[in-house]
Design a protein around this motif. Structure first.
Motif, PDB file in Angstrom:
ATOM      1  N   LYS A 439       0.843  -1.192   0.000  1.00  0.00           N
ATOM      2  CA  LYS A 439       0.000   0.000   0.000  1.00  0.00           C
ATOM      3  C   LYS A 439       0.881   1.245   0.000  1.00  0.00           C
ATOM      4  O   LYS A 439       1.874   1.327   0.742  1.00  0.00           O
ATOM      5  N   VAL A 440       0.516   2.216  -0.823  1.00  0.00           N
ATOM      6  CA  VAL A 440       1.225   3.499  -0.825  1.00  0.00           C
ATOM      7  C   VAL A 440       0.780   4.304   0.390  1.00  0.00           C
ATOM      8  O   VAL A 440      -0.423   4.439   0.655  1.00  0.00           O
ATOM      9  N   VAL A 441       1.753   4.846   1.128  1.00  0.00           N
ATOM     10  CA  VAL A 441       1.483   5.648   2.317  1.00  0.00           C
ATOM     11  C   VAL A 441       2.125   7.021   2.153  1.00  0.00           C
ATOM     12  O   VAL A 441       3.286   7.124   1.747  1.00  0.00           O
ATOM     13  N   VAL A 442       1.369   8.062   2.475  1.00  0.00           N
ATOM     14  CA  VAL A 442       1.873   9.434   2.455  1.00  0.00           C
ATOM     15  C   VAL A 442       1.750  10.009   3.864  1.00  0.00           C
ATOM     16  O   VAL A 442       0.711   9.844   4.515  1.00  0.00           O
ATOM     17  N   PHE A 443       2.824  10.679   4.318  1.00  0.00           N
ATOM     18  CA  PHE A 443       2.793  11.244   5.671  1.00  0.00           C
ATOM     19  C   PHE A 443       3.727  12.452   5.743  1.00  0.00           C
ATOM     20  O   PHE A 443       4.691  12.551   4.966  1.00  0.00           O
ATOM     21  N   PRO A 444       3.470  13.398   6.662  1.00  0.00           N
ATOM     22  CA  PRO A 444       4.307  14.603   6.773  1.00  0.00           C
ATOM     23  C   PRO A 444       5.745  14.273   7.145  1.00  0.00           C
ATOM     24  O   PRO A 444       6.005  13.360   7.940  1.00  0.00           O
ATOM     25  N   LYS A 445       6.682  15.038   6.579  1.00  0.00           N
ATOM     26  CA  LYS A 445       8.102  14.811   6.838  1.00  0.00           C
ATOM     27  C   LYS A 445       8.525  15.214   8.254  1.00  0.00           C
ATOM     28  O   LYS A 445       9.431  14.612   8.823  1.00  0.00           O
ATOM     29  N   LEU A 446       7.919  16.277   8.757  1.00  0.00           N
ATOM     30  CA  LEU A 446       8.323  16.833  10.055  1.00  0.00           C
ATOM     31  C   LEU A 446       9.799  17.223  10.047  1.00  0.00           C
ATOM     32  O   LEU A 446      10.543  16.987  11.015  1.00  0.00           O
ATOM     33  N   ASN A 447      10.225  17.826   8.922  1.00  0.00           N
ATOM     34  CA  ASN A 447      11.602  18.323   8.769  1.00  0.00           C
ATOM     35  C   ASN A 447      12.657  17.220   8.847  1.00  0.00           C
ATOM     36  O   ASN A 447      13.814  17.477   9.174  1.00  0.00           O
TER      37      ASN A 447
END
Length: 473
Positions: A439-447
């Motif tokens: 599954k493709v997952v996208v999430f914030p980098k948080l720098n």
């Protein structure tokens, strides 16, 4: 379900779009190859072999077609529109050829093998034809063209695996790589040209596979996909000690050789995927719990006409075994053909009911395309009207949309181990990666730049194509 995104047919068609080989500079004086790859993962892997062979002979590659001395198209012949795309592309090269008659235009791969010298007659712009087993001969073929000749090699080998050639990684993000473990196909499905364009099955030397995977890990890759037309048929015999290795044993040896390297494989044939393979997958955390298991149809009569050599009941038994041994979260994807020869409306409904029973995570769905020279073209009648094929295909796509959403929703609230592959396509502020079950997952980098790292992500919501989440470690 919440926040569901529709997967359009156009997005599915994108699988056929070409990929252009990036520049691999050696010398400003070397001859430059411009290479486009079409079709399946095997073709992209082959293009990496082609590039290695040519660079070893002093060639370099370019991503700017205007700079090229030679233009090569690595082609697909699985459907009519794939071949038509190549013919249209050839037309666009005519102004270049008119401006510089010394430019060589070559066709590689399955379309070259299927049409052979007929391509030279039909497409005057083409100078070179090379089938999938003739890539070692490319330097000689290119020299032959320099002498003013057309050049052709479409010999199919029973031994060639390119196992001793180290591919030049082209279609990669530096995190995952393709590793070919076998070539060819013996299954003779009535609709398919692959046995005629890629020849008989032959398996690659185990030690060369292990060496390639080890080198990839040392170079920073963290995932490999083991490729074959039918990986479950892998069978290599070490003639020195008369010991043999089947696919389950190969999987185990690759998994054991480096526990930090994640392993995928494609494609499996329903008649060949064994409980031994499934138990091996269950035993090793670094073997991904994801299986591409083409069904093609949900109706037994159509399966028999397709020469798939299994029944709906056999197929569902394999699905049951996958769920029992690997769990409900194991990702399962499919290939399905709409409107095969003589398919009735009731038989089409059997395909939809199969989908309802399995609830696939993803699928590749196509209307039947008659291929010249196949058993179906010779013995069966392509008698389902195009408008009926298109309507049935759309019904399959629409149902898969629902099931993809259902399967993704199933993961909301869970914590998933994700291999980060790079930036999200939509935002450089987000990473994207894939779970164990693909599954493709996208999430914030948080720098944090985490490309190539394994991270834990809590899945908070989803679309039909993507899981969205937040980093928890």
């Amino acid at each position: 379900m919440q926040d569901l995104k529709v997967i359009t047919p156009e997005e599915l068609k994108g699988l056929d779009e070409p990929r252009i080989t990036p520049s691999q500079n050696q010398s400003e004086f070397s001859k430059k190859i411009y290479l486009e790859s079409y079709g399946c993962q095997m073709n992209f892997a082959d293009s990496e072999v082609v590039t290695s062979i040519l660079m070893e002979q002093g060639y370099s590659t370019t991503s700017n077609i205007q700079d090229a001395d030679t233009i090569l198209l690595n082609t697909c012949a699985i459907r009519e529109n794939a071949e038509q795309k190549i013919r249209n592309r050839l037309q666009s090269f005519k102004p270049l050829k008119a401006k510089n008659p010394h430019i060589t235009v070559g066709i590689l791969g399955c379309m070259a093998e299927r049409l052979k010298t007929k391509l030279l007659e039909e497409e005057k712009i083409v100078d070179l034809i090379a089938g999938p087993d003739a890539y070692r001969d490319l330097p000689r073929l290119l020299e032959e063209i320099e002498d003013g000749n057309k050049a052709v090699n479409v010999f199919l080998s029973r031994e060639e695996t390119y196992g001793n050639i180290e591919p030049v990684r082209l279609h990669t993000n530096g995190v995952n790589a393709l590793v070919s473990i076998m070539r060819g196909c013996n299954n003779m499905c009535s609709f398919c040209v692959v046995p005629y364009t890629r020849g008989r099955e032959r398996s690659r030397d185990l030690n060369s596979i292990l060496k390639e995977c080890d080198n990839l890990y040392k170079e920073g890759y963290r995932e490999v996909t083991l490729l074959g037309q039918n990986v479950d048929s892998y069978y290599w015999v070490n003639h020195e000690n008369q010991q043999s290795v089947n696919f389950a044993q190969l999987l185990e040896k690759v998994a054991q050789s480096n526990p930090d390297l994640r392993i995928r494989f494609s494609t499996s044939h329903p008649k060949d995927i064994t409980d031994e393979v499934l138990h091996t997958m269950a035993a090793y955390d670094n073997i991904c719990k994801n299986i591409h298991l083409p069904a093609q149809s949900g109706n037994n009569r159509i399966l028999e006409l397709m020469n798939r050599t299994y029944t709906r009941e056999w197929y569902l038994d394999r699905i049951k075994a996958i769920r029992h041994i690997l769990g409900e979260s194991c990702g399962i994807s499919h290939d399905l053909i709409a409107g095969f020869c003589s398919e009735t409306e009731e038989e089409h409904q059997d395909t939809l009911s199969l989908m309802e029973e399995v609830k696939y995570d993803f699928g590749y769905m196509f209307a039947y395309s008659e291929r010249p020279g196949t058993p179906a073209e010779k013995k069966l009648k392509d008698d389902v009207p195009d408008e009926v094929k298109k309507r049935r295909l759309q019904e399959i796509i629409d149902l898969q949309r629902i099931h993809s959403g259902y399967r993704n929703q199933f993961m909301v609230g869970t914590i998933q181990r994700v291999l980060v592959e790079g930036d999200s396509k939509k935002s450089s502020e987000h990473h994207y990666g894939r779970t164990d079950n693909n599954k493709v997952v996208v999430f914030p980098k948080l720098n944090m730049e985490l490309k190539g790292k394994f991270v834990d992500v809590k899945i908070t919501h989803c679309t039909t194509g993507t899981l969205l989440g937040e980093l928890i470690n």
